[in-house]
Design a protein around this motif. Structure first.
Motif, PDB file in Angstrom:
ATOM      1  N   HIS A 279      -6.847   2.140  -6.015  1.00 11.73           N
ATOM      2  CA  HIS A 279      -5.838   1.095  -6.122  1.00 11.73           C
ATOM      3  C   HIS A 279      -5.954   0.369  -7.469  1.00 11.73           C
ATOM      4  O   HIS A 279      -4.943   0.112  -8.143  1.00 11.73           O
ATOM      5  CB  HIS A 279      -6.011   0.102  -4.970  1.00 11.73           C
ATOM      6  CG  HIS A 279      -4.868  -0.847  -4.810  1.00 11.73           C
ATOM      7  ND1 HIS A 279      -3.937  -0.725  -3.803  1.00 11.73           N
ATOM      8  CD2 HIS A 279      -4.498  -1.940  -5.527  1.00 11.73           C
ATOM      9  CE1 HIS A 279      -3.052  -1.707  -3.912  1.00 11.73           C
ATOM     10  NE2 HIS A 279      -3.383  -2.461  -4.946  1.00 11.73           N
TER      11      HIS A 279
ATOM     12  N   CYS B 283       2.854   2.433  -0.535  1.00  9.51           N
ATOM     13  CA  CYS B 283       2.584   3.000   0.780  1.00  9.51           C
ATOM     14  C   CYS B 283       1.794   4.293   0.617  1.00  9.51           C
ATOM     15  O   CYS B 283       1.540   4.748  -0.499  1.00  9.51           O
ATOM     16  CB  CYS B 283       3.884   3.257   1.549  1.00  9.51           C
ATOM     17  SG  CYS B 283       4.905   4.564   0.835  1.00  9.51           S
TER      18      CYS B 283
ATOM     19  N   TYR C 261      -3.757 -10.531   5.593  1.00 12.07           N
ATOM     20  CA  TYR C 261      -3.573  -9.399   4.689  1.00 12.07           C
ATOM     21  C   TYR C 261      -2.421  -8.533   5.188  1.00 12.07           C
ATOM     22  O   TYR C 261      -1.892  -8.737   6.287  1.00 12.07           O
ATOM     23  CB  TYR C 261      -4.857  -8.571   4.571  1.00 12.07           C
ATOM     24  CG  TYR C 261      -5.127  -7.652   5.749  1.00 12.07           C
ATOM     25  CD1 TYR C 261      -4.994  -6.271   5.618  1.00 12.07           C
ATOM     26  CD2 TYR C 261      -5.509  -8.160   6.988  1.00 12.07           C
ATOM     27  CE1 TYR C 261      -5.230  -5.420   6.691  1.00 12.07           C
ATOM     28  CE2 TYR C 261      -5.749  -7.319   8.055  1.00 12.07           C
ATOM     29  CZ  TYR C 261      -5.609  -5.953   7.906  1.00 12.07           C
ATOM     30  OH  TYR C 261      -5.845  -5.125   8.966  1.00 12.07           O
ATOM     31  N   THR C 262      -2.013  -7.563   4.383  1.00  9.33           N
ATOM     32  CA  THR C 262      -0.927  -6.655   4.753  1.00  9.33           C
ATOM     33  C   THR C 262      -1.480  -5.238   4.874  1.00  9.33           C
ATOM     34  O   THR C 262      -1.792  -4.610   3.866  1.00  9.33           O
ATOM     35  CB  THR C 262       0.199  -6.676   3.702  1.00  9.33           C
ATOM     36  OG1 THR C 262      -0.381  -6.480   2.398  1.00  9.33           O
ATOM     37  CG2 THR C 262       0.939  -7.995   3.723  1.00  9.33           C
TER      38      THR C 262
ATOM     39  N   GLY D  56      -1.816  -1.181   5.305  1.00  7.10           N
ATOM     40  CA  GLY D  56      -1.050  -0.190   4.552  1.00  7.10           C
ATOM     41  C   GLY D  56      -0.198   0.753   5.367  1.00  7.10           C
ATOM     42  O   GLY D  56       0.583   1.527   4.800  1.00  7.10           O
TER      43      GLY D  56
ATOM     44  N   TYR E  27       3.625  -2.142   1.839  1.00  8.94           N
ATOM     45  CA  TYR E  27       3.883  -3.536   1.504  1.00  8.94           C
ATOM     46  C   TYR E  27       4.498  -3.581   0.117  1.00  8.94           C
ATOM     47  O   TYR E  27       4.454  -2.613  -0.646  1.00  8.94           O
ATOM     48  CB  TYR E  27       2.607  -4.384   1.586  1.00  8.94           C
ATOM     49  CG  TYR E  27       1.397  -3.800   0.893  1.00  8.94           C
ATOM     50  CD1 TYR E  27       1.197  -3.943  -0.482  1.00  8.94           C
ATOM     51  CD2 TYR E  27       0.423  -3.108   1.620  1.00  8.94           C
ATOM     52  CE1 TYR E  27       0.082  -3.417  -1.102  1.00  8.94           C
ATOM     53  CE2 TYR E  27      -0.692  -2.572   1.001  1.00  8.94           C
ATOM     54  CZ  TYR E  27      -0.868  -2.733  -0.361  1.00  8.94           C
ATOM     55  OH  TYR E  27      -1.968  -2.206  -0.982  1.00  8.94           O
TER      56      TYR E  27
ATOM     57  N   ASP F 255      -6.097  -2.414   1.180  1.00  7.02           N
ATOM     58  CA  ASP F 255      -5.047  -3.305   1.653  1.00  7.02           C
ATOM     59  C   ASP F 255      -5.531  -4.748   1.806  1.00  7.02           C
ATOM     60  O   ASP F 255      -4.825  -5.694   1.428  1.00  7.02           O
ATOM     61  CB  ASP F 255      -4.404  -2.790   2.947  1.00  7.02           C
ATOM     62  CG  ASP F 255      -5.407  -2.375   4.012  1.00  7.02           C
ATOM     63  OD1 ASP F 255      -6.613  -2.686   3.857  1.00  7.02           O
ATOM     64  OD2 ASP F 255      -4.987  -1.743   4.995  1.00  7.02           O
TER      65      ASP F 255
ATOM     66  N   GLN G  77       2.961  -1.545  11.333  1.00  9.82           N
ATOM     67  CA  GLN G  77       1.710  -0.876  10.992  1.00  9.82           C
ATOM     68  C   GLN G  77       1.511   0.432  11.760  1.00  9.82           C
ATOM     69  O   GLN G  77       0.858   1.347  11.287  1.00  9.82           O
ATOM     70  CB  GLN G  77       0.546  -1.834  11.237  1.00  9.82           C
ATOM     71  CG  GLN G  77      -0.832  -1.197  11.307  1.00  9.82           C
ATOM     72  CD  GLN G  77      -1.322  -0.680   9.966  1.00  9.82           C
ATOM     73  OE1 GLN G  77      -0.639  -0.780   8.961  1.00  9.82           O
ATOM     74  NE2 GLN G  77      -2.507  -0.102   9.952  1.00  9.82           N
TER      75      GLN G  77
END
Length: 372
Positions: free
Chosen positions: A102, A123, A202-203, A205, A209, A237, A265
């Motif tokens: 990332h 994604c 948090y978001t 994956g 997001y 994530d 999710q």
């Protein structure tokens, strides 16, 4: 349309089945989704898809379906594959190295594209996205705000404080003594500061997001700071939310006016048939399991985890709606769960059984923290 459906069935080896039949249990949830027409907007979306050499066929499916609706589509892999094409990221293709991948990718995006695109949707290659629904949602944000204020949007979840701590303990021991003092302070401060809300927002994956250019720029500038955990082996994530929390930036609540999730999710089948579990949701946010799953009425979804590679079939299905939904009974949910367990348990190999034993050990560790 008929020709396309026939072609799809032929390529899948299921020529006698319709697209709806191929979707199987996923169709019940997908019938509740409305697909909006492409809006007239001036902003541009770059879609970044993580993949690796063993799943480039998924990347090809995305390129042929929902990826065409992005203004720019980039695939980040562990190798360069000109047939797709993919860009090579300097990190091993393992789950443990996702944060390092990332970090490398966001630097590449900033270097290659800068502020050329207004939004970046991230994604994995097992995600399906309704890009036009995403455009409609992003159009609701003030243009001045999106150009100046860092924003992160996705399905906001909570990483419980004991689970967050456990992410570091396996490498640094339960006392975190092997950490540098500065790094340890960062972790302990986050644990303490987020504990009152249940943990770190948090978001995840699974559904993907999206963040804007100010978020990307600030993230890249912060990557080597101690609070961005530059050399930790952790999931990407929640790592970005851990990092950006030190700038006062947290994921926004992306649910619609009726409290329904836009990003999902989990797969459509799992969301629709998930049985009630008192411990499965955040009581500070949701009042019931129906609010947690948020699929029991017509709505405009954006993305969800496509764990059974149903993306191309969903692309062919298009937009369908129903006027009335009958809630799933406990008996139906139990039947679905029993089928899942019977199907997956019999195929477990020795390594997978060891994983189950590891899960038990992890639960005991969590319990020990709760009893302190």
């Amino acid at each position: 349309m008929l020709m396309l459906l026939t072609l799809l069935a032929w390529t899948s080896g299921l020529s006698s089945l319709s697209v709806r039949e191929q979707l199987g249990e996923h169709v019940h949830a997908l019938e509740l989704v409305s697909v909006l027409p492409k809006p007239s907007t001036s902003f541009k979306i770059l879609c970044w898809v993580n993949t690796f050499d063993q799943s480039h066929d998924r990347a090809a499916s995305i390129k042929a379906t929902w990826g065409k609706r992005c203004d720019k589509l980039v695939f980040m892999s562990n190798i360069e594959d000109k047939s797709i094409p993919t860009t090579r990221a300097k990190a091993p293709p393992t789950h443990l190295d996702l944060w390092q991948k990332h970090r490398d990718v966001v630097r590449i995006l900033w270097r290659e594209y800068g502020a050329s695109y207004d939004w970046i949707f991230k994604c994995d290659d097992d995600t399906y996205v309704l890009v036009d629904n995403l455009r409609h949602y992003l159009a609701t944000f003030n243009e001045t705000t999106t150009k100046t204020t860092p924003l992160l949007l996705g399905q906001r979840m909570t990483l419980q404080w004991w689970e967050l701590r456990r992410q570091f303990e396996w490498l640094h021991t339960t006392t975190l003594d092997s950490m540098s003092s500065e790094r340890r302070w960062t972790v302990e401060d986050t644990l303490e500061s987020t504990r009152s809300q249940g943990g770190l927002y948090y978001t995840p994956g699974g559904a993907g997001y999206v963040f804007n250019v100010p978020y990307l720029k600030l993230l890249v500038e912060s990557l080597d700071e101690h609070y961005c955990l530059p050399d930790e082996i952790i999931p990407d994530d929640w790592a970005i939310s851990f990092c950006m929390r030190y700038h006062g930036i947290v994921p926004l609540d992306t649910r619609d006016s009726q409290g329904r999730e836009r990003f999902h999710q989990y797969s459509p089948e799992r969301i629709f048939f998930e049985s009630h579990d008192e411990e499965a949701y955040d009581h500070d946010i949701y009042q019931s399991i129906y609010q947690e799953n948020n699929w029991f009425s017509d709505h405009f979804g954006i993305g969800w985890h496509n764990e059974f590679n149903i993306g191309k079939k969903m692309d062919m299905l298009g937009s369908v709606k129903v006027k009335q939904v009958t809630p799933v009974s406990e008996k139906q949910a139990a039947k679905s769960l029993q089928k899942f367990l019977e199907t997956h348990h019999k195929d477990l190999d020795a390594d997978q059984l060891n994983v189950q034993q590891d899960v038990r050990a992890q639960l005991e560790l969590i319990l020990s923290h709760l009893q302190k």
